[in-house]
Motif scaffolding. Structure first.
Motif, mmCIF file in Angstrom:
data_model
loop_
_atom_site.group_PDB
_atom_site.id
_atom_site.type_symbol
_atom_site.label_atom_id
_atom_site.label_comp_id
_atom_site.label_asym_id
_atom_site.label_seq_id
_atom_site.Cartn_x
_atom_site.Cartn_y
_atom_site.Cartn_z
ATOM 1 N N MET A 1 -7.610 11.219 1.271
ATOM 2 C CA MET A 1 -6.679 10.291 1.729
ATOM 3 C C MET A 1 -6.261 9.440 0.398
ATOM 4 S SD MET A 1 -7.588 7.062 3.989
ATOM 5 C CE MET A 1 -8.420 6.083 2.400
ATOM 6 N N VAL A 2 -4.926 9.202 0.653
ATOM 7 C CA VAL A 2 -4.248 8.522 -0.551
ATOM 8 C C VAL A 2 -3.978 7.041 -0.126
ATOM 9 C CG1 VAL A 2 -2.366 8.364 -2.089
ATOM 10 C CG2 VAL A 2 -3.350 10.601 -1.425
ATOM 11 N N LEU A 3 -4.642 5.974 -0.847
ATOM 12 C CA LEU A 3 -4.225 4.552 -0.432
ATOM 13 C C LEU A 3 -3.221 4.297 -1.537
ATOM 14 C CD1 LEU A 3 -7.757 3.267 -0.278
ATOM 15 C CD2 LEU A 3 -6.168 3.648 1.846
ATOM 16 N N PRO A 4 -2.338 3.203 -1.003
ATOM 17 C CA PRO A 4 -1.242 2.562 -1.654
ATOM 18 C C PRO A 4 -1.644 2.015 -3.097
ATOM 19 C CG PRO A 4 -1.197 1.714 0.645
ATOM 20 C CD PRO A 4 -2.602 2.332 0.449
ATOM 21 N N ILE A 5 -0.791 2.288 -4.057
ATOM 22 C CA ILE A 5 -1.245 1.816 -5.390
ATOM 23 C C ILE A 5 -1.307 0.295 -5.415
ATOM 24 C CG2 ILE A 5 0.064 1.238 -7.652
ATOM 25 C CD1 ILE A 5 1.304 4.078 -7.486
ATOM 26 N N GLU A 6 -2.495 -0.228 -5.911
ATOM 27 C CA GLU A 6 -2.857 -1.609 -5.982
ATOM 28 C C GLU A 6 -1.909 -2.591 -6.560
ATOM 29 O OE1 GLU A 6 -6.882 -1.937 -7.401
ATOM 30 O OE2 GLU A 6 -7.764 -0.944 -5.786
ATOM 31 N N ASN A 7 -1.118 -2.259 -7.727
ATOM 32 C CA ASN A 7 -0.441 -3.344 -8.281
ATOM 33 C C ASN A 7 1.039 -2.650 -8.590
ATOM 34 O OD1 ASN A 7 -2.642 -5.131 -9.294
ATOM 35 N ND2 ASN A 7 -3.213 -3.312 -10.251
ATOM 36 N N PRO A 8 1.833 -3.040 -7.466
ATOM 37 C CA PRO A 8 3.180 -2.599 -7.436
ATOM 38 C C PRO A 8 4.104 -3.505 -8.143
ATOM 39 C CG PRO A 8 2.639 -3.407 -5.295
ATOM 40 C CD PRO A 8 1.427 -3.362 -6.024
ATOM 41 N N VAL A 9 5.264 -3.001 -8.738
ATOM 42 C CA VAL A 9 5.919 -4.068 -9.201
ATOM 43 C C VAL A 9 6.348 -5.244 -8.159
ATOM 44 C CG1 VAL A 9 6.860 -2.308 -11.152
ATOM 45 C CG2 VAL A 9 8.206 -2.580 -8.882
#
Length: 497
Positions: free
Chosen positions: A1-9
Motif C-alpha cells: 500500500m502506498v500512502l501520500p507523500i508527507e511533505n508536499p510543496v
C-alpha cells in the motif's frame, strides 16, 4: 500500500484559505463504537459523499459517519487542482463516440455538463457561492496552431453532424473563426480561432471545507485528519468492516474508500503529476477562463479569481514538462517542483496575454516555496474513466476513484449516484435532493463491474505509460515546445519502460 507523500510543496489554494479545519479532529480519540459509514479521504469525493449521505437521508436519519484523512484535510489532489468546473462539451467526442457510439458519447458529455447547474443549485441552497468563489461564465479552447484548430474544429463538426445543430449540448458551443476576433475574446496572443462554451469555476479547497463544515454541524460526522487507513477488512460474521490506522481500529457497516487499499485496482489506477501557479493580477483582467492548445499534448489553462483575491490560476506548462515525461507520467513526487516551470509561469502573462501591464517576471501569490507554484498528484485510470460504485464481491465496500485529472465535472454526480446505494444498504429511507436530481444516470463507462476489472487487469500499465511518454517526446520536437525563456538543455530522453 502506498500512502501520500508527507511533505508536499505548498499550494496557494490551501495556504490562502487559512481554514480552521486544516488539521481538524472532531474527537481526541477514534470512536470506539461501530459506525454506519467510514469514508477514507477528505477531498472532493469524500466530502461530497458525506454531504450527499446527509442530504439524501430523511430528517433525523442521517447515518453516523467517520472520515479518515492521511494528511491534512483536503491536502491531496483537490487542494492542488486547477479550480475549473469545465465540462468536455465537445472536445472528447471523437474518441468517445468511437468507443461507445454517438449516444454513449453524448451521455458522457451530458453528465459532465449537468455539473454546472448542479453546483449552482447546491451553492444557492447552502448560501456558500461567494464563500467558495463560485462563478459561472464562458470558457474557450484557443487554437494556437493550425494543427490544434484542425483537431478542435474536427471534434465540433463530428458532434454537430451526429446530433444536429440544435442538439442540447452542441447548441451551447460557438465558434470564433476570425483570428482578430479570437485574439480579442481569448486575450491570447497568436490565437488563430476558438471554440467557446459555458463553464464554472470554484476555489476547490474552500468548497470541500465548506461542505465538511455543513455536515460537521449536524453532529453526524467525525472528521480525523492525519489518520491514514492502513488496511480494510471484508465484512465479518457480525456484518462489520474493520479499518486499521496507526491510532487504532474502527468498525463500520459500510466503507466508501479510495483505491490504494483495493488490490484488484493496483494495475488499474496510477499516479500522474501536474503543476499550477497563482499569479497576481489586476481585478477583472482575465475576462474568460480558457485553455491554449498547440497540439493534443501541449496546453495551458487558466482562470481568474473574483475580488478580493484577483489571482490568475494558471496550469499546464506542458511546453516545459514534456521534455522530461518521466517527471509526470506514473509519478507522485509532489514534494518537488518541476524544473523550469516557475520560470515559465512567471513569463506567461507578458509572453502570452494581450494587454498585460504587470511586472515580468510576474509576481506569484507568495513565493514559489510558500505556495505560489505547486504540484499535485492525480489518480489516473488505465481506461481513462473513473471507477464508481459498489466493489464487486466485497459487500459493503464502495469506491469513487481514478478521475484522471478531470474530477471537477464528474465527482459530484458520481457521489450522488453512490449515496442512495449506501443508504439503501443501511436500510435508511431517503429522498433525492434538488441539486442531485439534476444529474442524468451515471454513464456506463464509470460503473465498476467484475467484467470491466477483469478485462482491464489484462492490460499492461507500463505499455500505457510508455505510449504517453513517447507522445510527449514527439511534441517536444515541435517548434512551439521550444520556448525561448526555458533552459532547453532538456533534450529528448530515452524511454525506460
Amino acid at each position: 500500500m502506498v500512502l501520500p507523500i508527507e511533505n508536499p510543496v505548498k499550494s496557494f489554494w490551501i495556504e490562502g484559505a487559512k481554514s480552521p479545519l486544516r488539521d481538524f479532529r472532531s474527537t481526541p480519540e477514534l470512536p470506539k463504537e461501530a459506525l454506519d459509514v467510514i469514508i477514507i479521504g477528505s477531498g472532493y469525493a469524500g466530502a461530497t459523499m458525506a454531504y450527499w449521505l446527509n442530504k439524501f437521508a430523511r430528517d433525523g436519519e442521517t447515518p453516523s459517519m467517520l472520515m479518515l484523512e492521511a494528511r491534512d484535510v483536503c491536502g491531496g489532489a483537490t487542494g492542488r487542482n486547477g479550480g475549473q468546473l469545465r465540462p468536455h462539451f465537445y472536445s472528447r467526442y471523437p474518441p468517445w463516440s468511437e468507443r461507445f457510439g454517438a449516444d454513449g458519447a453524448l451521455k458522457l458529455i451530458q453528465h459532465e455538463v449537468a455539473h454546472i447547474p448542479a453546483f449552482d443549485k447546491l451553492f444557492q441552497d447552502e448560501g456558500i457561492a461567494e464563500k467558495v468563489c463560485f462563478k459561472k461564465g464562458e470558457t474557450f479552447d484557443a487554437a494556437m496552431t493550425q494543427e490544434a484548430w484542425d483537431r478542435l474544429r474536427g471534434a465540433y463538426d463530428m458532434m454537430q453532424k451526429d446530433h444536429g445543430v440544435d442538439g442540447d449540448v452542441i447548441r451551447e458551443c460557438r465558434l470564433i473563426e476570425d483570428p482578430k476576433e479570437a485574439e480579442e475574446f481569448t486575450q491570447m496572443k497568436g490565437c488563430l480561432a476558438a471554440v467557446v462554451h459555458p463553464t464554472g469555476q470554484v476555489w476547490p479547497y474552500k468548497f470541500v471545507h465548506a461542505l465538511l463544515q455543513i455536515v460537521l454541524d449536524t453532529g453526524n460526522l467525525n472528521l480525523q485528519a492525519h489518520t491514514p487507513a492502513l488496511t480494510v477488512s471484508e465484512r465479518d460474521a457480525d456484518g462489520l468492516i474493520t479499518v486499521t490506522t496507526p491510532r487504532g481500529s474502527v468498525k463500520a457497516k459500510t466503507c466508501r474508500w479510495t483505491s490504494h487499499l483495493l488490490p484488484e485496482f493496483t494495475k488499474l489506477i496510477h499516479a500522474s503529476r501536474g503543476t499550477i501557479a497563482a499569479i497576481k493580477a489586476p481585478e477583472g483582467f482575465i475576462k474568460h477562463t480558457g485553455a491554449q492548445h498547440w497540439d493534443s499534448v501541449v496546453n495551458n489553462y487558466h482562470l481568474q479569481l473574483p475580488p478580493p483575491f484577483n489571482s490568475i490560476i494558471l496550469g499546464g506548462a506542458k511546453a516545459v514538462v514534456i521534455h522530461k515525461p518521466e517527471t509526470f507520467v506514473n509519478n507522485d513526487q509532489e514534494d518537488i517542483q518541476f524544473e523550469g516551470v516557475p520560470e515559465f509561469y512567471a513569463g506567461w502573462p507578458a509572453r502570452d496575454v494581450i494587454g498585460w501591464k504587470g511586472e515580468d517576471p510576474a509576481p506569484f501569490e507568495g513565493t514559489v516555496e510558500e505556495g505560489g507554484v505547486w504540484t499535485g498528484v492525480m489518480s489516473s485510470s488505465i481506461d481513462a474513466f473513473p471507477f464508481v460504485g459498489p466493489v464487486p464481491d466485497k459487500t459493503g465496500h464502495y469506491v469513487a476513484s481514478g478521475f484522471t485529472g478531470h474530477g471537477m465535472p464528474r465527482i459530484l454526480g458520481s457521489t450522488a449516484h453512490i449515496a442512495p446505494l449506501v443508504l439503501s444498504s443501511l436500510g435508511v429511507p431517503f429522498e433525492t435532493p434538488a441539486a442531485a436530481a439534476i444529474f442524468p444516470p451515471l454513464p456506463e463507462p464509470f460503473h465498476v463491474t467484475a467484467e470491466r476489472i477483469k478485462t482491464l487487469q489484462q492490460l499492461e500499465p507500463k505499455e500505457k505509460h510508455k505510449l504517453a511518454m513517447e507522445a510527449s517526446l514527439e511534441s517536444a520536437k515541435k517548434p512551439f515546445a521550444k520556448q525561448p525563456s526555458l533552459p532547453l538543455a532538456m533534450s529528448a530522453l530515452a524511454i525506460s519502460a
